[in-house]
Design a protein around this motif. Sequence first.
Motif, PDB file in Angstrom:
ATOM      1  N   SER A   4      -6.907   9.308  14.267  1.00 25.79           N
ATOM      2  CA  SER A   4      -7.359  10.229  13.231  1.00 25.79           C
ATOM      3  C   SER A   4      -7.018  11.670  13.600  1.00 25.79           C
ATOM      4  N   PRO A   5      -6.669  12.493  12.615  1.00 26.82           N
ATOM      5  CA  PRO A   5      -6.465  13.920  12.910  1.00 26.82           C
ATOM      6  C   PRO A   5      -7.767  14.603  13.340  1.00 26.82           C
ATOM      7  N   TYR A   6      -8.908  13.943  13.125  1.00 30.77           N
ATOM      8  CA  TYR A   6     -10.212  14.507  13.473  1.00 30.77           C
ATOM      9  C   TYR A   6     -10.761  13.943  14.781  1.00 30.77           C
ATOM     10  N   TYR A   7      -9.921  13.246  15.526  1.00 31.57           N
ATOM     11  CA  TYR A   7     -10.331  12.648  16.802  1.00 31.57           C
ATOM     12  C   TYR A   7     -10.804  13.723  17.781  1.00 31.57           C
ATOM     13  N   ASP A   8     -11.904  13.427  18.473  1.00 34.80           N
ATOM     14  CA  ASP A   8     -12.421  14.302  19.522  1.00 34.80           C
ATOM     15  C   ASP A   8     -12.847  13.419  20.694  1.00 34.80           C
ATOM     16  N   PRO A   9     -12.100  13.422  21.776  1.00 34.20           N
ATOM     17  CA  PRO A   9     -12.420  12.537  22.896  1.00 34.20           C
ATOM     18  C   PRO A   9     -13.782  12.828  23.531  1.00 34.20           C
ATOM     19  N   LYS A  10     -14.353  13.997  23.271  1.00 36.68           N
ATOM     20  CA  LYS A  10     -15.667  14.328  23.833  1.00 36.68           C
ATOM     21  C   LYS A  10     -16.816  13.783  22.984  1.00 36.68           C
ATOM     22  N   SER A  11     -16.496  13.279  21.804  1.00 31.17           N
ATOM     23  CA  SER A  11     -17.512  12.691  20.933  1.00 31.17           C
ATOM     24  C   SER A  11     -17.506  11.180  21.142  1.00 31.17           C
ATOM     25  N   THR A  12     -18.670  10.625  21.414  1.00 34.71           N
ATOM     26  CA  THR A  12     -18.778   9.182  21.635  1.00 34.71           C
ATOM     27  C   THR A  12     -19.854   8.598  20.736  1.00 34.71           C
ATOM     28  N   LYS A  13     -19.840   7.277  20.611  1.00 32.03           N
ATOM     29  CA  LYS A  13     -20.878   6.607  19.818  1.00 32.03           C
ATOM     30  C   LYS A  13     -22.252   6.833  20.435  1.00 32.03           C
ATOM     31  N   GLU A  14     -22.299   6.904  21.747  1.00 32.43           N
ATOM     32  CA  GLU A  14     -23.566   7.120  22.450  1.00 32.43           C
ATOM     33  C   GLU A  14     -24.047   8.563  22.332  1.00 32.43           C
ATOM     34  N   SER A  15     -23.114   9.466  22.236  1.00 28.75           N
ATOM     35  CA  SER A  15     -23.442  10.889  22.146  1.00 28.75           C
ATOM     36  C   SER A  15     -22.501  11.569  21.145  1.00 28.75           C
ATOM     37  N   PRO A  16     -22.732  11.335  19.839  1.00 29.11           N
ATOM     38  CA  PRO A  16     -21.833  11.910  18.833  1.00 29.11           C
ATOM     39  C   PRO A  16     -21.923  13.434  18.795  1.00 29.11           C
ATOM     40  N   ARG A  17     -20.782  14.048  18.649  1.00 27.49           N
ATOM     41  CA  ARG A  17     -20.706  15.506  18.582  1.00 27.49           C
ATOM     42  C   ARG A  17     -20.635  15.980  17.123  1.00 27.49           C
ATOM     43  N   TRP A  18     -20.056  15.150  16.262  1.00 30.88           N
ATOM     44  CA  TRP A  18     -19.789  15.547  14.877  1.00 30.88           C
ATOM     45  C   TRP A  18     -20.503  14.629  13.899  1.00 30.88           C
ATOM     46  N   PHE A  19     -20.876  15.201  12.751  1.00 27.39           N
ATOM     47  CA  PHE A  19     -21.629  14.473  11.736  1.00 27.39           C
ATOM     48  C   PHE A  19     -20.995  14.692  10.367  1.00 27.39           C
ATOM     49  N   MET A  20     -21.378  13.844   9.428  1.00 30.94           N
ATOM     50  CA  MET A  20     -20.910  13.966   8.051  1.00 30.94           C
ATOM     51  C   MET A  20     -22.043  13.532   7.123  1.00 30.94           C
ATOM     52  N   VAL A  21     -21.915  13.891   5.867  1.00 34.61           N
ATOM     53  CA  VAL A  21     -22.831  13.441   4.821  1.00 34.61           C
ATOM     54  C   VAL A  21     -21.980  12.751   3.756  1.00 34.61           C
ATOM     55  N   ASP A  22     -22.629  11.996   2.891  1.00 30.29           N
ATOM     56  CA  ASP A  22     -21.941  11.428   1.733  1.00 30.29           C
ATOM     57  C   ASP A  22     -22.320  12.252   0.513  1.00 30.29           C
ATOM     58  N   ILE A  23     -21.329  12.448  -0.362  1.00 29.77           N
ATOM     59  CA  ILE A  23     -21.568  13.161  -1.615  1.00 29.77           C
ATOM     60  C   ILE A  23     -20.982  12.360  -2.770  1.00 29.77           C
ATOM     61  N   GLU A  24     -21.496  12.638  -3.965  1.00 31.35           N
ATOM     62  CA  GLU A  24     -20.923  12.045  -5.170  1.00 31.35           C
ATOM     63  C   GLU A  24     -20.793  13.124  -6.233  1.00 31.35           C
ATOM     64  N   LEU A  25     -19.873  12.895  -7.131  1.00 30.01           N
ATOM     65  CA  LEU A  25     -19.607  13.850  -8.200  1.00 30.01           C
ATOM     66  C   LEU A  25     -20.769  13.928  -9.178  1.00 30.01           C
ATOM     67  N   VAL A  26     -21.137  15.146  -9.542  1.00 21.88           N
ATOM     68  CA  VAL A  26     -22.060  15.383 -10.649  1.00 21.88           C
ATOM     69  C   VAL A  26     -21.237  15.766 -11.872  1.00 21.88           C
ATOM     70  N   LYS A  27     -20.357  16.775 -11.703  1.00 26.88           N
ATOM     71  CA  LYS A  27     -19.469  17.142 -12.812  1.00 26.88           C
ATOM     72  C   LYS A  27     -18.320  18.004 -12.336  1.00 26.88           C
ATOM     73  N   ILE A  28     -17.221  17.879 -13.050  1.00 27.07           N
ATOM     74  CA  ILE A  28     -16.064  18.750 -12.862  1.00 27.07           C
ATOM     75  C   ILE A  28     -16.220  19.893 -13.853  1.00 27.07           C
ATOM     76  N   LEU A  29     -16.043  21.109 -13.380  1.00 26.72           N
ATOM     77  CA  LEU A  29     -16.154  22.266 -14.278  1.00 26.72           C
ATOM     78  C   LEU A  29     -14.923  22.345 -15.180  1.00 26.72           C
ATOM     79  N   PRO A  30     -15.084  22.875 -16.386  1.00 27.98           N
ATOM     80  CA  PRO A  30     -13.947  22.971 -17.305  1.00 27.98           C
ATOM     81  C   PRO A  30     -12.829  23.864 -16.775  1.00 27.98           C
ATOM     82  N   SER A  31     -13.198  24.849 -15.969  1.00 26.96           N
ATOM     83  CA  SER A  31     -12.187  25.685 -15.302  1.00 26.96           C
ATOM     84  C   SER A  31     -12.761  26.143 -13.963  1.00 26.96           C
ATOM     85  N   ILE A  32     -11.871  26.399 -13.035  1.00 25.20           N
ATOM     86  CA  ILE A  32     -12.293  26.824 -11.700  1.00 25.20           C
ATOM     87  C   ILE A  32     -12.923  28.206 -11.772  1.00 25.20           C
TER      88      ILE A  32
END
Length: 153
Positions: free
Chosen positions: A81-109
């Motif tokens: 993975s391009p996000y690989y970090d050898p210092k992050s392990t399953k026993e001691s994770p360094r990085w976290f993520m959340v899950d998101i879902e779409l509510v709406k796309i705006l008509p214009s940016i």
Amino acid sequence: MPQYWLMKSEPDAFSIHDLKQQGPSPWDGVRNYQARNFMKNMEVGDLVFFYHSSCKPAGIAGIAQVTRRAYPDYTSWDSSSPYYDPKSTKESPRWFMVDIELVKILPSIITLSRLKQDPALSDMTLVKKGSRLSVMPVLASEWQHILNTTHQA
């Protein structure tokens, strides 16, 4: 009461349209400690401005919602993975993520230049000089102001 956030993604890597197509998705690959800590503070139901960055025009493309609290970012354990970090392990994770879902796309940016020109948003983290975080909090007053001005445009 939900909290409000802004999350940046380069649309050629993961766009709001990708989120629509894929459904609830992990927000992986964050490799900044402050941004990681913000994600660790997110709760299910929090709302997110989905921001397209490093493109023209850069800006808020839509709204998403947090569907899963922070959990270890497994991409940090994958050496391919391009996000690989050898210092992050399953026993001691360094990085976290959340899950998101779409509510709406705006008509214009809602462009960054438009946000910067709005005096009511002058203290918003996003518009401050040198602000480069990919995940940041948004005050409830900023959130409401942006939504109100979007509906008037």
